[in-house]
Design an enzyme around this catalytic site. Structure first.
Site: not given
Ligand code: IMP
Ligand code: MG
Length: 324
Positions: A12, A15-17, A39-40, A141, A223, A238, A299
């Site tokens: 967050d 990056k999208g911008k 998400g963007h 696998r 991320q 993640t 998201t």
């Molecule tokens: P997961 O990727 O859904 O398993 O979430 C694991 C951790 O990564 C959590 O703390 C989420 O809030 C964080 N997270 C996952 N994707 C994003 C993202 O795109 N932006 C910010 N935090 C993320």
């Molecule tokens: Mg995002």
């Protein structure tokens, strides 16, 4: 020219911008890891579209690719393609390619993610999109690949071996009968798979050929650095590698090809979900940052935790990514 862009904090960073600003210069914009946990937001005139799987820069001429290291929810992808088509953006197979080897996020992955988060006493705060369980299946696998869902017969062959073990897991984790029905509902996936078949490609081959021809490729990380599954703040991370080196490995492009590595830094810091955030500020100041910055997850809609800029954390990100 091969450029990699990653978030230097916890995602967050915007990056999208930045990709939007750079996209005009690139022939390809490619995603190399993560799934629809990312998400963007794209604004076209008065319209706002939220995207999770389609790479940024969709409004420009670049070809968009989904690499085999991504975990793809085909239902989400279909919805995004439709919402873009609705506003007159044509997503044909010249515009978009999806690698045949991309792991598919199945309904049972989403259920398992929900159930395991419910069982945890120390929550991670996942996005509940099934990301971890899809990656677990890649490594163990037992994955379903994008190519598999484009053909009913090969899908059924593959899934028949997977269903029994998933059923045992789901039941052991407290799934109800209706959870189990939903977990193995594949009709939509097969219907969408058939439709998405036209996007199938070999991303490594395409990119290597493009780079040989002097084309410009932008690999877009999802991320952020400190959510990296190896170098991040375990267990609050993640399930993929989010740093620049991950782009080469996940796309099948050799490291000598890399020309530039761009890090995106926000002037303050945010984090969504649990885990350490040493410079977090609460109270009025935290609230001010959240309101001014519009810091709510794309998201999940969750409010992001906010804090002061963290220099040691950025110094580490510079090393992990090798920003140029
Ligand atoms: P997961 O990727 O859904 O398993 O979430 C694991 C951790 O990564 C959590 O703390 C989420 O809030 C964080 N997270 C996952 N994707 C994003 C993202 O795109 N932006 C910010 N935090 C993320
Ligand atoms: Mg995002």
């Amino acid at each position: 020219m091969f450029t990699i862009i990653t978030g230097s904090q916890f995602g967050d960073e915007g990056k999208g911008k930045i990709v939007d600003l750079l996209a005009e210069r690139f022939d390809y914009v490619v995603r190399f890891q993560g799934g629809d946990n990312a998400g963007h937001t794209v604004k076209v005139g008065k319209l706002t579209i939220k995207l999770h799987t389609i790479p940024s820069g969709v409004l420009y001429n670049a070809r968009l690719l989904i690499g085999p290291g991504v975990v793809l929810n085909p239902l989400v992808m279909k919805k995004e393609i439709d919402s873009l088509m609705d506003i007159g953006i044509r997503i044909d197979n010249k515009k978009l390619g999806i690698d045949a080897k991309t792991s598919v996020i199945m309904p049972y992955h989403v259920k398992l993610d929900e159930l395991s988060e419910r069982m945890r006493t120390k929550k991670i705060g996942t996005t509940k999109r099934g990301i971890a369980y899809a990656y677990m299946d890649k490594v163990s696998r037992e994955e379903v690949r994008f190519a598999d869902i484009t053909d009913k017969k090969s899908f059924e062959e593959k899934i028949s071996d997977i269903i029994p073990q998933k059923k045992v897991m789901l039941k052991a984790m407290g799934a109800t009968d209706s959870d189990i029905d939903e977990a193995f509902e594949f009709d939509d996936i097969l219907a969408v798979g058939k439709e998405l078949k036209r996007y199938i490609t070999d991303v490594s081959l395409e990119l290597n050929q493009a780079l040989e021809q002097g084309k410009n490729v932008l690999a877009e990380g999802a991320q952020g650095t400190h959510l990296d599954v190896i170098h991040g703040t375990q267990k609050y991370v993640t399930s993929s590698s989010t740093i620049a080196g991950s782009a080469c490995m996940n796309l099948g492009v050799g490291p000598r090809r890399v020309d530039e590595v761009i890090g995106v830094v926000k002037a303050y810091i945010t984090r969504v979900g649990e885990g350490p955030l040493p410079t977090e500020v609460g109270g009025e100041i935290g609230e001010y940052l959240r309101e001014k910055g519009g810091e709510f997850g794309t998201t999940t809609g969750r409010p992001r935790r906010c804090g002061w800029f963290d220099a040691p954390l950025l110094r580490k990100a510079v090393k992990l990514n090798g920003y140029t």
